[in-house]
Design a protein around this motif. Structure first.
Motif, mmCIF file in Angstrom:
data_model
loop_
_atom_site.group_PDB
_atom_site.id
_atom_site.type_symbol
_atom_site.label_atom_id
_atom_site.label_comp_id
_atom_site.label_asym_id
_atom_site.label_seq_id
_atom_site.Cartn_x
_atom_site.Cartn_y
_atom_site.Cartn_z
ATOM 1 N N VAL A 15 -30.368 -79.884 64.023
ATOM 2 C CA VAL A 15 -30.345 -78.431 63.818
ATOM 3 C C VAL A 15 -31.750 -77.851 64.022
ATOM 4 N N LEU A 16 -32.736 -78.461 63.389
ATOM 5 C CA LEU A 16 -34.106 -77.974 63.535
ATOM 6 C C LEU A 16 -34.610 -78.149 64.963
ATOM 7 N N GLY A 17 -34.107 -79.158 65.671
ATOM 8 C CA GLY A 17 -34.455 -79.348 67.072
ATOM 9 C C GLY A 17 -33.948 -78.212 67.945
ATOM 10 N N VAL A 18 -32.766 -77.694 67.637
ATOM 11 C CA VAL A 18 -32.237 -76.540 68.372
ATOM 12 C C VAL A 18 -33.176 -75.345 68.181
ATOM 13 N N LEU A 19 -33.587 -75.100 66.952
ATOM 14 C CA LEU A 19 -34.471 -73.958 66.684
ATOM 15 C C LEU A 19 -35.829 -74.149 67.350
ATOM 16 N N ALA A 25 -38.721 -72.059 74.291
ATOM 17 C CA ALA A 25 -38.256 -71.223 75.397
ATOM 18 C C ALA A 25 -38.867 -69.823 75.302
ATOM 19 N N TRP A 26 -39.001 -69.307 74.076
ATOM 20 C CA TRP A 26 -39.646 -68.002 73.886
ATOM 21 C C TRP A 26 -41.075 -68.077 74.405
ATOM 22 N N GLU A 27 -41.808 -69.087 73.982
ATOM 23 C CA GLU A 27 -43.211 -69.208 74.393
ATOM 24 C C GLU A 27 -43.335 -69.313 75.915
ATOM 25 N N ALA A 28 -42.349 -69.904 76.569
ATOM 26 C CA ALA A 28 -42.338 -70.003 78.032
ATOM 27 C C ALA A 28 -41.786 -68.729 78.673
ATOM 28 N N ASN A 29 -41.336 -67.768 77.853
ATOM 29 C CA ASN A 29 -40.695 -66.536 78.334
ATOM 30 C C ASN A 29 -39.544 -66.859 79.275
ATOM 31 N N ASP A 30 -38.722 -67.849 78.901
ATOM 32 C CA ASP A 30 -37.629 -68.340 79.726
ATOM 33 C C ASP A 30 -36.294 -68.000 79.058
ATOM 34 N N ALA A 31 -35.667 -66.924 79.518
ATOM 35 C CA ALA A 31 -34.424 -66.447 78.901
ATOM 36 C C ALA A 31 -33.288 -67.451 79.053
ATOM 37 N N GLU A 32 -33.239 -68.137 80.183
ATOM 38 C CA GLU A 32 -32.163 -69.111 80.397
ATOM 39 C C GLU A 32 -32.298 -70.283 79.419
ATOM 40 N N ALA A 33 -33.503 -70.799 79.270
ATOM 41 C CA ALA A 33 -33.730 -71.877 78.302
ATOM 42 C C ALA A 33 -33.525 -71.375 76.874
ATOM 43 N N PHE A 34 -33.852 -70.106 76.629
ATOM 44 C CA PHE A 34 -33.693 -69.519 75.299
ATOM 45 C C PHE A 34 -32.245 -69.615 74.822
ATOM 46 N N VAL A 35 -31.301 -69.369 75.717
ATOM 47 C CA VAL A 35 -29.878 -69.377 75.325
ATOM 48 C C VAL A 35 -29.184 -70.699 75.647
ATOM 49 N N ALA A 36 -29.925 -71.697 76.078
ATOM 50 C CA ALA A 36 -29.321 -72.972 76.487
ATOM 51 C C ALA A 36 -28.477 -73.592 75.382
ATOM 52 N N ASP A 37 -28.861 -73.427 74.139
ATOM 53 C CA ASP A 37 -28.121 -74.005 73.017
ATOM 54 C C ASP A 37 -27.354 -72.957 72.223
ATOM 55 N N ARG A 123 -22.833 -81.864 69.481
ATOM 56 C CA ARG A 123 -24.133 -81.182 69.613
ATOM 57 C C ARG A 123 -24.135 -79.895 68.806
ATOM 58 N N TRP A 124 -25.303 -79.548 68.283
ATOM 59 C CA TRP A 124 -25.464 -78.320 67.516
ATOM 60 C C TRP A 124 -25.821 -77.168 68.444
ATOM 61 N N HIS A 125 -25.252 -75.985 68.132
ATOM 62 C CA HIS A 125 -25.467 -74.772 68.920
ATOM 63 C C HIS A 125 -25.647 -73.581 67.990
ATOM 64 N N VAL A 126 -26.387 -72.590 68.454
ATOM 65 C CA VAL A 126 -26.521 -71.340 67.709
ATOM 66 C C VAL A 126 -25.230 -70.549 67.881
ATOM 67 N N ALA A 127 -24.622 -70.188 66.757
ATOM 68 C CA ALA A 127 -23.406 -69.368 66.769
ATOM 69 C C ALA A 127 -23.735 -67.908 66.428
ATOM 70 N N ALA A 128 -24.741 -67.711 65.572
ATOM 71 C CA ALA A 128 -25.118 -66.352 65.183
ATOM 72 C C ALA A 128 -26.554 -66.342 64.670
ATOM 73 N N TYR A 129 -27.200 -65.199 64.883
ATOM 74 C CA TYR A 129 -28.577 -65.001 64.428
ATOM 75 C C TYR A 129 -28.693 -63.575 63.927
ATOM 76 N N HIS A 130 -29.358 -63.410 62.799
ATOM 77 C CA HIS A 130 -29.602 -62.079 62.236
ATOM 78 C C HIS A 130 -30.952 -62.099 61.554
#
Length: 135
Positions: A15-19, A25-37, A123-130
Motif C-alpha cells: 500500500v505504501l509502495g503505491v503511494l 510520478a508527481w516529482e517527474a511531472n508524469d501524469a500517466e505514471a501518476f495514475v498507473a496504480d 495488487r493494490w490500487h488507489v480507489a479514492a483520494y480526498h
C-alpha cells in the motif's frame, strides 16, 4: 495453505509502495505514471474539484503538470494505515505541495488526505483520494 493476516507487513508495504509511486510520478511531472496504480473508476475530491475516473484524473494532472504544478513536488507522509478487510485499506496522510523555489510546504498549504486503496488481482490500487486543509 497459510494466508497472511489482514494488514500484514507485506500488505502495508505494498500500500505504501503505491503511494510512493504516486509521489515519484508527481516529482517527474508524469501524469500517466501518476495514475498507473489508480482504478479505472477511481475518484478524486479536492476543494472545488470532483474527478470521477482515471482518465479525468490523468487529464487534470497532465494540465496541472504542464502549468501551475510544473516543477513542483509533493510531500505525503502517512500517519495511519488500516485495513477494513483483506482487499481494502485506508491511509491518512499529511503533507502538501512544494513549489519551485520553496524548501518546505508552507504552513497554510498543509493538507490532510484520505486514501482508499483496493486490492484487485493481487495488487493494490488507489480507489479514492480526498484532501482538505489541515489548518
Amino acid at each position: 495453505m497459510t494466508s497472511e493476516p489482514i494488514g500484514s507487513t507485506a500488505d502495508q508495504q505494498a500500500v505504501l509502495g503505491v503511494l510512493k509511486g504516486v509521489r515519484e510520478a508527481w516529482e517527474a511531472n508524469d501524469a500517466e505514471a501518476f495514475v498507473a496504480d489508480y482504478l479505472d473508476d477511481a475518484s478524486v475530491i479536492q476543494p472545488g474539484v470532483y474527478l470521477k475516473d482515471r482518465q479525468e484524473i490523468r487529464s487534470s494532472m497532465a494540465g496541472a503538470f504542464a502549468g501551475p504544478l510544473k516543477g513542483s513536488r509533493v510531500i505525503d507522509q502517512p500517519q495511519d494505515v488500516r485495513f477494513l478487510n483483506e482487499d481494502t485499506a485506508i491511509v491518512i496522510s499529511e503533507g502538501g505541495i512544494i513549489f519551485p523555489g520553496q524548501n518546505a510546504v508552507p504552513s497554510e498549504g498543509t493538507v490532510r488526505a484520505t486514501w482508499v486503496l483496493a486490492k484487485r488481482d493481487g495488487r493494490w490500487h488507489v480507489a479514492a483520494y480526498h484532501y482538505s486543509a489541515a489548518n
